[in-house]
Design a protein around this motif. Structure first.
Motif, PDB file in Angstrom:
ATOM      1  N   VAL A 120       0.855  -1.185   0.000  1.00 50.22           N
ATOM      2  CA  VAL A 120       0.000   0.000   0.000  1.00 50.22           C
ATOM      3  C   VAL A 120       0.893   1.237   0.000  1.00 50.22           C
ATOM      4  O   VAL A 120       1.812   1.335   0.832  1.00 50.22           O
ATOM      5  N   LEU A 121       0.625   2.159  -0.918  1.00 49.52           N
ATOM      6  CA  LEU A 121       1.348   3.440  -0.963  1.00 49.52           C
ATOM      7  C   LEU A 121       0.387   4.542  -0.565  1.00 49.52           C
ATOM      8  O   LEU A 121      -0.722   4.637  -1.116  1.00 49.52           O
ATOM      9  N   VAL A 122       0.811   5.378   0.374  1.00 42.41           N
ATOM     10  CA  VAL A 122      -0.003   6.519   0.808  1.00 42.41           C
ATOM     11  C   VAL A 122       0.841   7.774   0.680  1.00 42.41           C
ATOM     12  O   VAL A 122       1.937   7.849   1.247  1.00 42.41           O
ATOM     13  N   TRP A 133       0.651   8.012  12.622  1.00 41.42           N
ATOM     14  CA  TRP A 133      -0.540   7.343  12.072  1.00 41.42           C
ATOM     15  C   TRP A 133      -0.136   6.098  11.282  1.00 41.42           C
ATOM     16  O   TRP A 133      -0.720   5.025  11.463  1.00 41.42           O
ATOM     17  N   ALA A 134       0.861   6.224  10.412  1.00 44.04           N
ATOM     18  CA  ALA A 134       1.264   5.107   9.549  1.00 44.04           C
ATOM     19  C   ALA A 134       1.801   3.942  10.372  1.00 44.04           C
ATOM     20  O   ALA A 134       1.499   2.770  10.093  1.00 44.04           O
ATOM     21  N   GLN A 135       2.599   4.235  11.389  1.00 39.14           N
ATOM     22  CA  GLN A 135       3.166   3.154  12.201  1.00 39.14           C
ATOM     23  C   GLN A 135       2.090   2.440  12.999  1.00 39.14           C
ATOM     24  O   GLN A 135       2.119   1.212  13.158  1.00 39.14           O
ATOM     25  N   THR A 136       1.095   3.171  13.475  1.00 40.05           N
ATOM     26  CA  THR A 136      -0.019   2.550  14.195  1.00 40.05           C
ATOM     27  C   THR A 136      -0.813   1.623  13.271  1.00 40.05           C
ATOM     28  O   THR A 136      -1.176   0.499  13.644  1.00 40.05           O
ATOM     29  N   VAL A 137      -1.095   2.116  12.049  1.00 38.73           N
ATOM     30  CA  VAL A 137      -1.829   1.308  11.074  1.00 38.73           C
ATOM     31  C   VAL A 137      -1.045   0.041  10.738  1.00 38.73           C
ATOM     32  O   VAL A 137      -1.593  -1.069  10.674  1.00 38.73           O
ATOM     33  N   ALA A 138       0.265   0.190  10.532  1.00 40.94           N
ATOM     34  CA  ALA A 138       1.096  -0.958  10.164  1.00 40.94           C
ATOM     35  C   ALA A 138       1.090  -2.014  11.270  1.00 40.94           C
ATOM     36  O   ALA A 138       0.941  -3.218  11.004  1.00 40.94           O
ATOM     37  N   GLU A 139       1.238  -1.587  12.502  1.00 41.44           N
ATOM     38  CA  GLU A 139       1.257  -2.529  13.619  1.00 41.44           C
ATOM     39  C   GLU A 139      -0.094  -3.217  13.781  1.00 41.44           C
ATOM     40  O   GLU A 139      -0.177  -4.419  14.059  1.00 41.44           O
ATOM     41  N   HIS A 190      -2.324  -3.945  11.539  1.00 43.38           N
ATOM     42  CA  HIS A 190      -2.758  -4.836  10.454  1.00 43.38           C
ATOM     43  C   HIS A 190      -1.641  -5.722   9.908  1.00 43.38           C
ATOM     44  O   HIS A 190      -1.842  -6.382   8.879  1.00 43.38           O
ATOM     45  N   GLY A 191      -0.503  -5.744  10.571  1.00 44.47           N
ATOM     46  CA  GLY A 191       0.540  -6.671  10.164  1.00 44.47           C
ATOM     47  C   GLY A 191       1.342  -6.243   8.947  1.00 44.47           C
ATOM     48  O   GLY A 191       1.667  -7.071   8.090  1.00 44.47           O
ATOM     49  N   TYR A 192       1.648  -4.951   8.854  1.00 47.05           N
ATOM     50  CA  TYR A 192       2.467  -4.428   7.760  1.00 47.05           C
ATOM     51  C   TYR A 192       3.759  -3.844   8.337  1.00 47.05           C
ATOM     52  O   TYR A 192       3.806  -3.445   9.514  1.00 47.05           O
ATOM     53  N   ALA A 193       4.791  -3.782   7.524  1.00 47.95           N
ATOM     54  CA  ALA A 193       5.983  -2.987   7.812  1.00 47.95           C
ATOM     55  C   ALA A 193       5.889  -1.720   6.978  1.00 47.95           C
ATOM     56  O   ALA A 193       5.343  -1.737   5.874  1.00 47.95           O
ATOM     57  N   VAL A 194       6.403  -0.608   7.481  1.00 52.47           N
ATOM     58  CA  VAL A 194       6.258   0.658   6.775  1.00 52.47           C
ATOM     59  C   VAL A 194       7.592   1.390   6.708  1.00 52.47           C
ATOM     60  O   VAL A 194       8.391   1.343   7.651  1.00 52.47           O
ATOM     61  N   GLU A 195       7.821   2.037   5.569  1.00 52.35           N
ATOM     62  CA  GLU A 195       8.989   2.912   5.408  1.00 52.35           C
ATOM     63  C   GLU A 195       8.541   4.183   4.720  1.00 52.35           C
ATOM     64  O   GLU A 195       7.510   4.211   4.037  1.00 52.35           O
ATOM     65  N   PHE A 196       9.325   5.257   4.880  1.00 50.22           N
ATOM     66  CA  PHE A 196       8.898   6.583   4.439  1.00 50.22           C
ATOM     67  C   PHE A 196       9.866   7.135   3.404  1.00 50.22           C
ATOM     68  O   PHE A 196      11.087   6.951   3.501  1.00 50.22           O
ATOM     69  N   THR A 197       9.314   7.856   2.438  1.00 46.22           N
ATOM     70  CA  THR A 197      10.103   8.424   1.350  1.00 46.22           C
ATOM     71  C   THR A 197       9.659   9.860   1.111  1.00 46.22           C
ATOM     72  O   THR A 197       8.452  10.122   1.011  1.00 46.22           O
ATOM     73  N   PRO A 198      10.588  10.816   1.006  1.00 46.93           N
ATOM     74  CA  PRO A 198      10.204  12.190   0.662  1.00 46.93           C
ATOM     75  C   PRO A 198       9.938  12.308  -0.831  1.00 46.93           C
ATOM     76  O   PRO A 198      10.546  11.621  -1.647  1.00 46.93           O
ATOM     77  N   ILE A 199       9.029  13.184  -1.198  1.00 49.33           N
ATOM     78  CA  ILE A 199       8.767  13.496  -2.606  1.00 49.33           C
ATOM     79  C   ILE A 199       8.902  14.997  -2.785  1.00 49.33           C
ATOM     80  O   ILE A 199       8.271  15.776  -2.076  1.00 49.33           O
ATOM     81  N   GLY A 200       9.711  15.389  -3.739  1.00 51.81           N
ATOM     82  CA  GLY A 200      10.007  16.797  -3.942  1.00 51.81           C
ATOM     83  C   GLY A 200      11.255  17.187  -3.177  1.00 51.81           C
ATOM     84  O   GLY A 200      11.893  16.362  -2.510  1.00 51.81           O
ATOM     85  N   PRO A 201      11.644  18.461  -3.256  1.00 51.10           N
ATOM     86  CA  PRO A 201      12.862  18.913  -2.574  1.00 51.10           C
ATOM     87  C   PRO A 201      12.757  18.731  -1.063  1.00 51.10           C
ATOM     88  O   PRO A 201      11.799  19.192  -0.448  1.00 51.10           O
ATOM     89  N   ASP A 202      13.737  18.048  -0.479  1.00 48.80           N
ATOM     90  CA  ASP A 202      13.714  17.762   0.962  1.00 48.80           C
ATOM     91  C   ASP A 202      14.407  18.893   1.704  1.00 48.80           C
ATOM     92  O   ASP A 202      15.625  18.914   1.865  1.00 48.80           O
TER      93      ASP A 202
END
Length: 498
Positions: free
Chosen positions: A405-407, A443-449, A451-463
């Motif tokens: 899942v990508l958010v 929010w993302a880490q709570t959702v992942a825990e 429902h049994g997902y691992a999550v990682e984060f990526t910036p989009i655009g100039p960081d």
């Protein structure tokens, strides 16, 4: 009745490429039967520097009269002679427009299987129509052809050169020139505007003419300053059809306006010098990041949840790795615009089998969404009222449960970098909230825990070192799938299953 289309060559593209674009060989003269006569395609000149294709339409005036559709009869008994004595065989009209669409149908759609790179390339074009009826005069001709990008030369045809005092006829000689249009665009402009200038059609105008108008007008008619006149005349002034066409064009215009507003703010930069290259709009960067993440995940069957007007679906369709793409949105208006953007009504069978648009609410579980490799929620969660987020969370992560899942969602901290955005305002009037980076991660880490997902984060655009990127993306992977990727056992399990 005829017209010519001329192009000149460049060092990388000889003028004879026109033959590929029109699907007609320059060394041959070809004839095609039409409902009202014979259309001939020939090349008066065909060299690498200059190439001209001519369409000559021989109209069977007697056959046209027998069908009861001859121009000028007016339904009056004393006008029977006008069935046989009229301008139909000589002056460009809807007869020529229909011949254009029949003889050059692939060229109008921008299709060239032999040279797929050619149709999208603008090239020097010159169109000549020796006799064009122009109800509205030379000024109207300029007003119609000028906005789509033509340099227009109009020469009125005198009633009789021996008697100049009689003045000009309603016919003109038309020359159109452009270096910025494609052959497909040129043909579609002619297909619509020739009968508009004649202000008459030789056949009964039914409801399917609205679809024809919108297909040919795609990309230029919605923003044309003479849109109302064009629509009314093309549809033979049938009020109900004109109203339907105008309403659909307004939906297209609003969709384009929404895109430009989003991309204006997405593309904002603090300070830009004249020598700096304008960055790609953030909306484009976001779609590129999503596609890259989907490719990296190995997904083939993808859900675009909250697909809106189909921009991401359109991008995914260009990559053959995605074998099934399903767009889901609660708004039928958005899905209608998405369908037109994608050209579903004229899409080939193989391509059409890859895409589907569904109406549905993300606040409810939907069995149609189960079993997909990946789901994308691109700029969706911020449009949901916070009390309804748990329902969306369960519908996607608990019930549909795709492997990936990508958010993506705006980073509210970055808003201070846009001078055009007033302090304390969100980026879009429909946003219910905008999260900071910490809030999104929580929010993302709570959702992942949950429902049994691992999550990682990526910036989009100039960081930005102080406020982060303008858009933040979370990539959720089913925990089993994530473990297999780390240990390298995923391929082994697939092999054992096979």
């Amino acid at each position: 009745m005829f017209l010519t289309l001329t192009t000149t060559g460049t060092p990388t593209s000889p003028a004879t490429d026109l033959g590929f674009l029109l699907h007609k060989h320059p060394d041959k003269a070809q004839a095609f039967s039409t409902a009202h006569g014979t259309a001939h395609v020939l090349y008066p000149e065909a060299g690498t520097d200059r190439c001209t294709a001519a369409l000559l339409l021989e109209v069977d005036a007697v056959a046209l009269a027998r069908r009861g559709r001859g121009k000028g009869h007016g339904g009056a008994p004393d006008a029977a002679l006008a069935h046989y004595v009229n301008d139909r065989p000589y002056a460009a009209s809807s007869l020529l427009a229909v011949a254009l669409s029949g003889v050059f149908s692939s060229a109008m759609r921008g299709v060239c299987h032999a040279r797929p790179d050619l149709p999208e390339q603008p090239r020097p074009l010159r169109v000549e129509v020796p006799a064009l009826p122009a109800r509205g005069g030379a000024d109207l001709v300029r007003r119609l052809f000028g906005p789509p990008g033509w340099a227009v030369t109009v020469e009125p045809v005198p009633l009789d050169t021996a008697f100049p005092a009689w003045g000009d006829s309603r016919y003109v000689r038309l020359v159109l020139e452009s270096d910025a249009l494609t052959v497909s665009e040129a043909l579609r402009h002619l297909y619509v505007l020739l009968p508009v200038l004649d202000d008459a059609k030789h056949y009964w105008v039914s409801s399917d003419e609205v679809d024809k108008l919108l297909r040919a007008g795609d990309g230029w008619l919605a923003g044309h300053p003479e849109q109302k006149l064009i629509t009314s005349r093309y549809l033979s002034r049938r009020w109900s059809l004109t109203r339907e066409a105008m309403e659909r064009l307004e939906l297209v215009r609003l969709a384009e306006a929404d895109d430009s507003e989003v991309e204006d703010i997405d593309n904002a930069v603090a300070a830009e010098t004249e020598t700096e290259e304008r960055p790609a709009p953030l909306a484009v960067q976001r779609r590129a990041a999503i596609v890259a993440a989907l490719q990296e995940s190995g997904a083939a069957r993808v859900l675009d949840l909250g697909c809106g007007q189909g921009q991401l679906v359109q991008t995914l369709l260009k990559d053959p790795r995605f074998t099934e793409i399903v767009g889901v949105d609660v708004s039928m208006r958005a899905l209608t615009i998405a369908g037109r953007r994608l050209g579903l009504d004229r899409m080939g069978e193989r391509q059409a089998s890859r895409v589907k648009l569904l109406q549905g609410s993300l606040a409810y579980t939907d069995n149609r969404l189960r079993g997909y490799d990946a789901a994308v929620l691109s700029e969706v969660v911020e449009h949901v009222d916070p009390p309804r987020l748990p329902a969306l969370e369960y519908a996607v992560f608990g019930a549909a449960r795709p492997r990936t899942v990508l958010v993506t969602t705006p980073n509210v901290e970055y808003n201070v970098r846009w001078e055009s955005l007033p302090a304390g305002h969100v980026r879009h009037g429909d946003h219910r909230f905008e999260w900071t980076r910490a809030e999104f991660r929580a929010w993302a880490q709570t959702v992942a825990e949950r429902h049994g997902y691992a999550v990682e984060f990526t910036p989009i655009g100039p960081d930005d070192p102080e406020v982060g990127p303008p858009t933040q993306m979370a990539m959720f992977r089913n925990s089993t799938d994530a473990h297999d990727r780390k240990t390298g056992t995923g391929g082994k399990k697939e092999a054992e299953a096979a």
